[in-house]
Design a protein around this motif. Structure first.
Motif, PDB file in Angstrom:
ATOM      1  N   ASP A 191       0.861  -1.181   0.000  1.00  0.00           N
ATOM      2  CA  ASP A 191       0.000   0.000   0.000  1.00  0.00           C
ATOM      3  C   ASP A 191       0.897   1.231   0.000  1.00  0.00           C
ATOM      4  OD1 ASP A 191      -1.921   1.905   0.297  1.00  0.00           O
ATOM      5  OD2 ASP A 191      -2.457   1.390   2.359  1.00  0.00           O
ATOM      6  N   GLU A 192       1.052   1.832  -1.169  1.00  0.00           N
ATOM      7  CA  GLU A 192       1.951   2.967  -1.312  1.00  0.00           C
ATOM      8  C   GLU A 192       1.184   4.275  -1.180  1.00  0.00           C
ATOM      9  OE1 GLU A 192       3.981   2.464  -4.998  1.00  0.00           O
ATOM     10  OE2 GLU A 192       5.049   0.662  -4.347  1.00  0.00           O
ATOM     11  N   SER A 193       1.724   5.176  -0.364  1.00  0.00           N
ATOM     12  CA  SER A 193       1.097   6.476  -0.156  1.00  0.00           C
ATOM     13  C   SER A 193       2.179   7.495   0.167  1.00  0.00           C
ATOM     14  CB  SER A 193       0.074   6.395   0.983  1.00  0.00           C
ATOM     15  OG  SER A 193       0.702   5.982   2.189  1.00  0.00           O
ATOM     16  N   LYS A 194       1.754   8.716   0.488  1.00  0.00           N
ATOM     17  CA  LYS A 194       2.707   9.764   0.846  1.00  0.00           C
ATOM     18  C   LYS A 194       2.303  10.417   2.159  1.00  0.00           C
ATOM     19  CE  LYS A 194       4.381  10.993  -3.768  1.00  0.00           C
ATOM     20  NZ  LYS A 194       4.600  12.087  -4.751  1.00  0.00           N
ATOM     21  N   VAL A 195       3.281  10.625   3.015  1.00  0.00           N
ATOM     22  CA  VAL A 195       3.068  11.311   4.282  1.00  0.00           C
ATOM     23  C   VAL A 195       3.127  12.812   4.020  1.00  0.00           C
ATOM     24  CG1 VAL A 195       3.945  11.692   6.607  1.00  0.00           C
ATOM     25  CG2 VAL A 195       4.058   9.405   5.591  1.00  0.00           C
ATOM     26  N   LEU A 196       2.082  13.520   4.461  1.00  0.00           N
ATOM     27  CA  LEU A 196       1.984  14.977   4.249  1.00  0.00           C
ATOM     28  C   LEU A 196       1.996  15.324   2.761  1.00  0.00           C
ATOM     29  CD1 LEU A 196       4.438  16.242   7.033  1.00  0.00           C
ATOM     30  CD2 LEU A 196       1.947  16.014   7.178  1.00  0.00           C
ATOM     31  N   GLY A 197       1.658  14.335   1.957  1.00  0.00           N
ATOM     32  CA  GLY A 197       1.614  14.555   0.518  1.00  0.00           C
ATOM     33  C   GLY A 197       2.971  14.659  -0.140  1.00  0.00           C
ATOM     34  N   LEU A 198       4.041  14.402   0.628  1.00  0.00           N
ATOM     35  CA  LEU A 198       5.396  14.602   0.106  1.00  0.00           C
ATOM     36  C   LEU A 198       6.277  13.362   0.165  1.00  0.00           C
ATOM     37  CD1 LEU A 198       6.163  18.089   1.731  1.00  0.00           C
ATOM     38  CD2 LEU A 198       5.584  17.642  -0.661  1.00  0.00           C
ATOM     39  N   PHE A 199       6.253  12.691   1.306  1.00  0.00           N
ATOM     40  CA  PHE A 199       7.230  11.628   1.546  1.00  0.00           C
ATOM     41  C   PHE A 199       6.612  10.258   1.268  1.00  0.00           C
ATOM     42  CE2 PHE A 199       7.959  15.171   4.522  1.00  0.00           C
ATOM     43  CZ  PHE A 199       9.194  15.597   4.040  1.00  0.00           C
ATOM     44  N   PRO A 200       7.148   9.533   0.285  1.00  0.00           N
ATOM     45  CA  PRO A 200       6.575   8.224  -0.056  1.00  0.00           C
ATOM     46  C   PRO A 200       6.792   7.205   1.065  1.00  0.00           C
ATOM     47  CG  PRO A 200       8.614   8.590  -1.258  1.00  0.00           C
ATOM     48  CD  PRO A 200       8.293   9.890  -0.570  1.00  0.00           C
ATOM     49  N   VAL A 201       5.781   6.397   1.321  1.00  0.00           N
ATOM     50  CA  VAL A 201       5.865   5.353   2.334  1.00  0.00           C
ATOM     51  C   VAL A 201       5.067   4.149   1.856  1.00  0.00           C
ATOM     52  CG1 VAL A 201       3.848   6.230   3.595  1.00  0.00           C
ATOM     53  CG2 VAL A 201       5.518   4.806   4.783  1.00  0.00           C
ATOM     54  N   THR A 202       5.553   2.970   2.151  1.00  0.00           N
ATOM     55  CA  THR A 202       4.859   1.736   1.780  1.00  0.00           C
ATOM     56  C   THR A 202       4.483   0.969   3.034  1.00  0.00           C
ATOM     57  OG1 THR A 202       6.129   1.560  -0.286  1.00  0.00           O
ATOM     58  CG2 THR A 202       4.963  -0.411   0.459  1.00  0.00           C
ATOM     59  N   ARG A 203       3.201   0.660   3.172  1.00  0.00           N
ATOM     60  CA  ARG A 203       2.723  -0.180   4.268  1.00  0.00           C
ATOM     61  C   ARG A 203       2.330  -1.532   3.696  1.00  0.00           C
ATOM     62  NH1 ARG A 203       0.868   5.036   5.578  1.00  0.00           N
ATOM     63  NH2 ARG A 203       1.604   5.772   7.616  1.00  0.00           N
ATOM     64  N   TRP A 204       2.293  -2.535   4.566  1.00  0.00           N
ATOM     65  CA  TRP A 204       2.085  -3.904   4.095  1.00  0.00           C
ATOM     66  C   TRP A 204       0.941  -4.582   4.858  1.00  0.00           C
ATOM     67  CZ3 TRP A 204       5.071  -5.487  -0.005  1.00  0.00           C
ATOM     68  CH2 TRP A 204       6.193  -4.700  -0.308  1.00  0.00           C
ATOM     69  N   PRO A 205      -0.302  -4.181   4.620  1.00  0.00           N
ATOM     70  CA  PRO A 205      -1.427  -4.842   5.295  1.00  0.00           C
ATOM     71  C   PRO A 205      -1.647  -6.257   4.767  1.00  0.00           C
ATOM     72  CG  PRO A 205      -2.223  -3.290   3.666  1.00  0.00           C
ATOM     73  CD  PRO A 205      -0.736  -3.090   3.740  1.00  0.00           C
ATOM     74  N   ALA A 206      -2.309  -7.077   5.591  1.00  0.00           N
ATOM     75  CA  ALA A 206      -2.563  -8.467   5.209  1.00  0.00           C
ATOM     76  C   ALA A 206      -3.598  -8.549   4.093  1.00  0.00           C
ATOM     77  CB  ALA A 206      -3.029  -9.252   6.426  1.00  0.00           C
ATOM     78  N   LYS A 207      -3.397  -9.477   3.186  1.00  0.00           N
ATOM     79  CA  LYS A 207      -4.350  -9.731   2.103  1.00  0.00           C
ATOM     80  C   LYS A 207      -5.010 -11.089   2.290  1.00  0.00           C
ATOM     81  CE  LYS A 207      -4.632  -9.613  -2.950  1.00  0.00           C
ATOM     82  NZ  LYS A 207      -3.846  -9.442  -4.205  1.00  0.00           N
ATOM     83  N   ASP A 208      -4.254 -12.053   2.785  1.00  0.00           N
ATOM     84  CA  ASP A 208      -4.768 -13.398   3.072  1.00  0.00           C
ATOM     85  C   ASP A 208      -4.261 -13.799   4.447  1.00  0.00           C
ATOM     86  OD1 ASP A 208      -5.431 -16.050   3.293  1.00  0.00           O
ATOM     87  OD2 ASP A 208      -4.636 -16.645   1.340  1.00  0.00           O
ATOM     88  N   ALA A 209      -5.154 -13.877   5.432  1.00  0.00           N
ATOM     89  CA  ALA A 209      -4.751 -14.090   6.823  1.00  0.00           C
ATOM     90  C   ALA A 209      -4.856 -15.544   7.277  1.00  0.00           C
ATOM     91  CB  ALA A 209      -5.595 -13.204   7.745  1.00  0.00           C
ATOM     92  N   GLN A 210      -5.072 -16.481   6.349  1.00  0.00           N
ATOM     93  CA  GLN A 210      -5.269 -17.875   6.741  1.00  0.00           C
ATOM     94  C   GLN A 210      -4.038 -18.450   7.439  1.00  0.00           C
ATOM     95  OE1 GLN A 210      -8.018 -20.012   6.487  1.00  0.00           O
ATOM     96  NE2 GLN A 210      -6.698 -21.347   7.718  1.00  0.00           N
ATOM     97  N   HIS A 211      -2.876 -18.258   6.841  1.00  0.00           N
ATOM     98  CA  HIS A 211      -1.662 -18.823   7.433  1.00  0.00           C
ATOM     99  C   HIS A 211      -1.371 -18.187   8.784  1.00  0.00           C
ATOM    100  CE1 HIS A 211       2.253 -20.763   7.664  1.00  0.00           C
ATOM    101  NE2 HIS A 211       2.783 -19.581   7.952  1.00  0.00           N
ATOM    102  N   GLU A 212      -1.580 -16.884   8.855  1.00  0.00           N
ATOM    103  CA  GLU A 212      -1.338 -16.197  10.126  1.00  0.00           C
ATOM    104  C   GLU A 212      -2.242 -16.740  11.216  1.00  0.00           C
ATOM    105  OE1 GLU A 212      -1.388 -11.729  12.130  1.00  0.00           O
ATOM    106  OE2 GLU A 212      -2.038 -12.018  10.056  1.00  0.00           O
ATOM    107  N   GLY A 213      -3.515 -16.995  10.887  1.00  0.00           N
ATOM    108  CA  GLY A 213      -4.437 -17.545  11.874  1.00  0.00           C
ATOM    109  C   GLY A 213      -3.990 -18.903  12.370  1.00  0.00           C
ATOM    110  N   ASP A 214      -3.552 -19.755  11.441  1.00  0.00           N
ATOM    111  CA  ASP A 214      -3.075 -21.083  11.821  1.00  0.00           C
ATOM    112  C   ASP A 214      -1.835 -20.982  12.708  1.00  0.00           C
ATOM    113  OD1 ASP A 214      -5.108 -22.113  10.275  1.00  0.00           O
ATOM    114  OD2 ASP A 214      -3.819 -22.562   8.549  1.00  0.00           O
TER     115      ASP A 214
END
Length: 227
Positions: free
Chosen positions: A115-138
């Protein structure tokens, strides 16, 4: 799944925000430690014990043949050049770019998404939210069985718990435990117990020490700069 993949994406990143639950350099050292433990489980790397020709507590390559996994093979080749060194002395370089590589692998498998976005509209940052949580649950269920119900861990689960304990994040991972102190005590007990072969235990203990030392050094440096 590699131990490093479990440690990073499924345990140390918040599913909603995609932000890590712990900071650097502890996280990166723990990832490098997870790779060393994985290679030890595969019989590729060992930590010397007492009575061997090389001093105790040094890296030793037991089998330099490829594992078939590009991430592991690149780190195995690096460690082969560092044989005879103390594990803590190579963790910094071993961890270089490792986090990004693991994140990309998880994204390619559809477990995380970038998930790519910009902080304060200036600084690029990439976050990594879960898309498939099956393995994590196990995985969380398996950790809960060991930490809350007292079942005996296998080597991979024991290694994960030991690394999480070194990072002091066990209560952040197992969030439904009533007694946080007991949870941390149980994790440390597992980290110190005979749940694995001696070579693996030596590797885990050295990785714990390296992670703890990195966190202490980082905290000391931060305190000095703020004073």
């Amino acid at each position: 799944m590699l131990i490093a993949e479990d440690l990073l994406l499924l345990l140390l990143y918040d599913d909603e925000t995609g932000k890590p639950l712990t900071g650097s350099p502890g996280l990166d050292y723990a990832l490098a430690g997870a790779v060393v433990v994985e290679l030890t489980l595969l019989g590729k790397v060992d930590i010397t014990g007492p009575g061997e020709e090389v001093k105790e507590g040094r890296l030793k390559i037991a089998d330099a043949s490829p594992t078939g996994d590009p991430l592991l093979d690149a780190r195995l080749a690096f460690l082969a050049e560092k044989a005879g060194k103390k594990p803590k002395d190579v963790m910094g370089k071993l961890s270089k770019k490792l986090r990004d590589e693991v994140l990309q692998r998880l994204a390619q498998r559809g477990i995380l998404e970038a998930d790519e976005s910009k902080v304060l509209g200036l600084f690029p940052v990439t976050r990594w939210p879960a898309k498939d949580a099956q393995h994590e649950g196990d995985l969380r269920a398996a950790l809960g069985n060991v930490l809350k119900l007292g079942t005996q861990p296998d080597e991979r689960t024991g290694a994960l718990i030991a690394l999480l304990s070194a990072l002091n994040v066990v209560p952040k991972v197992i969030t439904d435990a009533v007694d946080r102190k007991e949870l941390k005590r149980r994790a440390k007990e597992i980290a110190d117990s005979d749940w694995a072969a001696s070579a693996v235990r030596r590797a885990v203990q050295d990785m714990q020490a390296a992670v703890t030392a990195a966190i202490v050094a980082s905290s000391t440096a931060a305190a000095s700069s703020s004073s």
